[in-house]
Every structure is written in C-alpha cells, then in structure tokens.
Design a protein around this motif. Structure first.
Motif, short mmCIF file in Angstrom:
data_model
loop_
_atom_site.label_atom_id
_atom_site.label_comp_id
_atom_site.label_asym_id
_atom_site.label_seq_id
_atom_site.Cartn_x
_atom_site.Cartn_y
_atom_site.Cartn_z
N VAL A 17 0.81 -1.35 0.79
CA VAL A 17 0.16 -0.33 0.07
C VAL A 17 0.63 0.94 -0.24
N PRO A 18 1.57 1.27 1.02
CA PRO A 18 2.93 2.38 1.11
C PRO A 18 3.60 2.60 -0.83
N VAL A 19 3.96 2.02 -1.57
CA VAL A 19 4.14 1.73 -2.64
C VAL A 19 3.37 2.52 -3.38
N ILE A 20 2.09 1.63 -3.23
CA ILE A 20 1.05 2.19 -4.54
C ILE A 20 0.28 3.48 -4.51
N PHE A 21 0.41 4.49 -2.68
CA PHE A 21 0.24 5.49 -2.70
C PHE A 21 1.36 6.56 -3.27
#
Length: 86
Positions: free
Chosen positions: A28-32
C-alpha cells in the motif's frame, strides 16, 4: 519492496511466501507513493513552459510504470534469479 522480499527470504521463506509477506507489509505505501508522485508531476502538464509540461507527462508515466514493475515484474524476476536459503 525488494528489501522486504530479501529479508523474508533470509528467514527461509520461499520466494512466493516472501513476496506475499513483503507486499502485505509495504504494498500500500508503494502504491500510494507512486500515485501521489504521478499526480503531483502530472499537474505540470498545465505549465506554460513546454519543457516542464513535457517532463510532467514523462515523469508521471515513469513513476507509474516503476510502481507496476516493482509490484509485478520484480517477483517474476526474483523467481528466476533469487534462490531461497536452505
């Protein structure tokens, strides 16, 4: 993502298990981050400077493709390149 994958593989997990755990932890942090950066530089499209507008499109594309590569291409390559420790 690769750092977490390697950390899990050092704990004697298979590539598949290590990738699932790594994606669960930092997916999720990578995508965000990728979407945030892409949208941020995509706003340069409305700049009156032609070079800045062109670079905004290019960078937005590069950030997004880099995210896709990290999420989809990296585990495929890791399957062939990385060997689990025994």
């Amino acid at each position: 993502l690769i750092a977490r994958l390697l950390a899990h593989m050092n704990n004697r997990l298979s590539v598949k298990e290590a990738y699932a755990n790594a994606l669960r932890e930092v997916g999720v942090p990578v995508i965000f981050t990728s979407i945030t950066m892409s949208v941020g530089v995509a706003t340069w499209l409305w700049s009156s400077l032609k070079f800045q507008a062109d670079m905004g499109v290019l960078l937005a594309y590069m950030f997004f493709v880099n995210m896709l590569g990290a999420i989809f291409l990296m585990p495929a390559l890791a399957t062939f390149i990385l060997k689990p420790r025994k």
